[in-house]
Design a protein around this motif. Sequence first.
Motif, PDB file in Angstrom:
ATOM      1  N   PHE A  54      40.445  53.553  49.976  1.00 59.30           N
ATOM      2  CA  PHE A  54      42.104  54.029  50.484  1.00 59.30           C
ATOM      3  C   PHE A  54      42.676  52.442  50.102  1.00 59.30           C
ATOM      4  N   ASP A  55      42.911  50.962  51.323  1.00 56.41           N
ATOM      5  CA  ASP A  55      43.104  50.111  51.234  1.00 56.41           C
ATOM      6  C   ASP A  55      42.645  49.132  49.056  1.00 56.41           C
ATOM      7  N   PHE A  56      42.298  49.668  48.903  1.00 56.30           N
ATOM      8  CA  PHE A  56      41.525  49.394  47.383  1.00 56.30           C
ATOM      9  C   PHE A  56      43.228  50.181  46.931  1.00 56.30           C
ATOM     10  N   VAL A  57      43.206  51.217  46.959  1.00 57.81           N
ATOM     11  CA  VAL A  57      44.265  51.644  45.593  1.00 57.81           C
ATOM     12  C   VAL A  57      45.306  50.872  45.617  1.00 57.81           C
ATOM     13  N   LEU A  58      46.020  51.302  47.839  1.00 60.55           N
ATOM     14  CA  LEU A  58      47.039  51.079  47.893  1.00 60.55           C
ATOM     15  C   LEU A  58      47.750  49.583  47.205  1.00 60.55           C
ATOM     16  N   LEU A  59      46.787  48.590  47.759  1.00 57.73           N
ATOM     17  CA  LEU A  59      47.059  47.144  47.468  1.00 57.73           C
ATOM     18  C   LEU A  59      47.145  47.094  45.487  1.00 57.73           C
ATOM     19  N   ASN A  60      46.063  48.010  44.730  1.00 55.06           N
ATOM     20  CA  ASN A  60      46.124  47.989  43.424  1.00 55.06           C
ATOM     21  C   ASN A  60      47.525  48.799  42.976  1.00 55.06           C
ATOM     22  N   LEU A  61      48.415  49.817  43.798  1.00 60.94           N
ATOM     23  CA  LEU A  61      49.782  50.330  43.310  1.00 60.94           C
ATOM     24  C   LEU A  61      50.961  49.036  43.441  1.00 60.94           C
ATOM     25  N   THR A  62      50.545  48.606  44.632  1.00 59.89           N
ATOM     26  CA  THR A  62      51.226  47.355  45.379  1.00 59.89           C
ATOM     27  C   THR A  62      51.752  46.126  43.261  1.00 59.89           C
TER      28      THR A  62
ATOM     29  N   SER B  38      36.762  60.896  57.752  1.00 63.62           N
ATOM     30  CA  SER B  38      37.331  60.096  58.441  1.00 63.62           C
ATOM     31  C   SER B  38      37.907  58.612  58.065  1.00 63.62           C
ATOM     32  N   GLN B  39      37.953  58.585  57.267  1.00 62.16           N
ATOM     33  CA  GLN B  39      38.760  57.795  56.032  1.00 62.16           C
ATOM     34  C   GLN B  39      40.128  57.761  55.498  1.00 62.16           C
ATOM     35  N   LYS B  40      40.667  56.206  55.765  1.00 59.42           N
ATOM     36  CA  LYS B  40      41.913  55.937  56.091  1.00 59.42           C
ATOM     37  C   LYS B  40      42.308  54.602  55.722  1.00 59.42           C
ATOM     38  N   VAL B  41      43.640  54.352  55.405  1.00 57.06           N
ATOM     39  CA  VAL B  41      44.553  53.362  55.160  1.00 57.06           C
ATOM     40  C   VAL B  41      44.390  52.611  56.305  1.00 57.06           C
ATOM     41  N   SER B  42      43.473  51.123  55.897  1.00 55.46           N
ATOM     42  CA  SER B  42      43.489  50.081  57.396  1.00 55.46           C
ATOM     43  C   SER B  42      44.910  49.387  57.325  1.00 55.46           C
ATOM     44  N   LYS B  43      45.268  49.427  58.679  1.00 55.30           N
ATOM     45  CA  LYS B  43      46.691  48.537  59.257  1.00 55.30           C
ATOM     46  C   LYS B  43      46.699  47.096  58.582  1.00 55.30           C
ATOM     47  N   ILE B  44      45.305  46.662  58.346  1.00 58.89           N
ATOM     48  CA  ILE B  44      45.730  45.491  57.427  1.00 58.89           C
ATOM     49  C   ILE B  44      46.521  44.959  56.453  1.00 58.89           C
ATOM     50  N   SER B  45      45.517  46.354  55.252  1.00 56.62           N
ATOM     51  CA  SER B  45      45.897  46.721  54.134  1.00 56.62           C
ATOM     52  C   SER B  45      48.014  47.088  53.801  1.00 56.62           C
ATOM     53  N   ILE B  46      48.003  47.745  54.796  1.00 57.30           N
ATOM     54  CA  ILE B  46      49.394  48.069  55.169  1.00 57.30           C
ATOM     55  C   ILE B  46      50.600  47.367  55.426  1.00 57.30           C
TER      56      ILE B  46
ATOM     57  N   ILE C  87      49.617  43.871  54.727  1.00 60.27           N
ATOM     58  CA  ILE C  87      49.876  43.228  53.511  1.00 60.27           C
ATOM     59  C   ILE C  87      50.494  43.446  52.872  1.00 60.27           C
ATOM     60  N   VAL C  88      50.719  44.991  53.010  1.00 63.28           N
ATOM     61  CA  VAL C  88      51.739  45.819  51.322  1.00 63.28           C
ATOM     62  C   VAL C  88      53.156  45.428  52.283  1.00 63.28           C
ATOM     63  N   SER C  89      53.603  45.689  52.960  1.00 66.18           N
ATOM     64  CA  SER C  89      55.069  45.231  54.287  1.00 66.18           C
ATOM     65  C   SER C  89      55.342  44.005  53.745  1.00 66.18           C
ATOM     66  N   VAL C  90      54.327  43.585  54.534  1.00 70.18           N
ATOM     67  CA  VAL C  90      55.145  41.615  53.930  1.00 70.18           C
ATOM     68  C   VAL C  90      54.954  41.389  52.566  1.00 70.18           C
ATOM     69  N   ALA C  91      54.609  41.751  51.308  1.00 68.21           N
ATOM     70  CA  ALA C  91      54.976  41.810  50.377  1.00 68.21           C
ATOM     71  C   ALA C  91      55.916  41.813  49.722  1.00 68.21           C
ATOM     72  N   TRP C  92      56.186  43.443  50.063  1.00 72.72           N
ATOM     73  CA  TRP C  92      57.476  43.639  49.536  1.00 72.72           C
ATOM     74  C   TRP C  92      58.841  43.419  50.717  1.00 72.72           C
TER      75      TRP C  92
ATOM     76  N   ASN D 257      55.461  36.852  40.592  1.00 76.15           N
ATOM     77  CA  ASN D 257      53.885  37.128  39.977  1.00 76.15           C
ATOM     78  C   ASN D 257      52.585  36.748  41.084  1.00 76.15           C
ATOM     79  N   SER D 258      53.298  36.376  41.216  1.00 75.54           N
ATOM     80  CA  SER D 258      52.601  35.695  42.257  1.00 75.54           C
ATOM     81  C   SER D 258      52.035  36.842  43.655  1.00 75.54           C
ATOM     82  N   ILE D 259      52.438  37.408  43.984  1.00 75.89           N
ATOM     83  CA  ILE D 259      52.588  38.895  44.836  1.00 75.89           C
ATOM     84  C   ILE D 259      51.408  40.104  44.033  1.00 75.89           C
ATOM     85  N   GLN D 260      51.740  40.359  42.982  1.00 78.66           N
ATOM     86  CA  GLN D 260      50.592  40.777  41.877  1.00 78.66           C
ATOM     87  C   GLN D 260      48.995  39.877  41.460  1.00 78.66           C
ATOM     88  N   VAL D 261      49.143  38.608  41.395  1.00 78.48           N
ATOM     89  CA  VAL D 261      47.787  37.653  41.934  1.00 78.48           C
ATOM     90  C   VAL D 261      46.880  37.923  43.163  1.00 78.48           C
TER      91      VAL D 261
END
Length: 277
Positions: free
Chosen positions: A46-54, A117-125, A127-132, A156-160
């Motif tokens: 799920f982290d892969f998908v969330l980071l991919n959307l950002t 039991s899979q869920k989005v990790s707090k680390i990914s949340i 990272i995305v929060s800091v990015a936006w 562009n840096s965020i997407q990289v």
Amino acid sequence: MASWNSFPLQVSYEFLGWFAFISWSISFYPQVILNFRRKSVVGLNFDFVLLNLTKHTSYLIYNASLYFSSAIQKQYFETYGYGEMIPVAANDVAFSIHAVLLTAITLLQIAIYERGSQKVSKISIGIVSVAWFTAAVCFFVALPNHSWLWLLSIFNSIQVLMTIIKYIPQVIMNFLRKCTDGFSIGNILLDFSGGIANYGQMVVQSIDQNSWVNFYGNIGKVLLSLVSVFFDIIFIIQHFILYRGKKSSKLITTTEHEDQIREHLVRPSDQSPPENV
């Protein structure tokens, strides 16, 4: 604005660009179809998908703004020279729009299908929060002087950054499970083809213009291709060599009812259930 010097190279540029668009666009469907058929997203990180959307949202903002805005194009020419070509093509914009839509659909599948039991990790949340949050702050910094090209460099840096880190959770998940079950390899093969074509498109433009400005003028597109190809190779090795034909040795998601059934099946019929201690 510069024009093409060679018609064959121009045709090659367009062909590679739309080939990359088709490959990358189709690459989203194997995973979506696999999720739909299984009615499950177990095995998809799920982290892969969330980071991919950002990542794709940031890339869409960059591509669409540089492709459609004459003001931003003017700032680009003032920075890199009026003899250069805009490094964003129509296929880049089309791909970004499609990528955001398909990634959003995948997130919807995560919400409605079996995920155990899979869920989005707090680390990914985080990272995305800091990015936006960073993007929002930079917007207000750029607003007074209309420094839109600088702001686009932030997106562009965020997407990289997202491109670099988004694959890591899935790679680790495959390694821990010792299988790629639930993660579509068709997605990876098409992504690999698109990455090669995308990089080739930039090479063709540089050869025609006898300039490599488009590489460092759009470093995000370069890294997008190279990083994607690098991780695609890792996934290909995992799927076809390391974990070929293997299923997960440990079921990540099993309901309590399924556990009870399994326990009953493996227990000898004449053996009474163990007493609770």
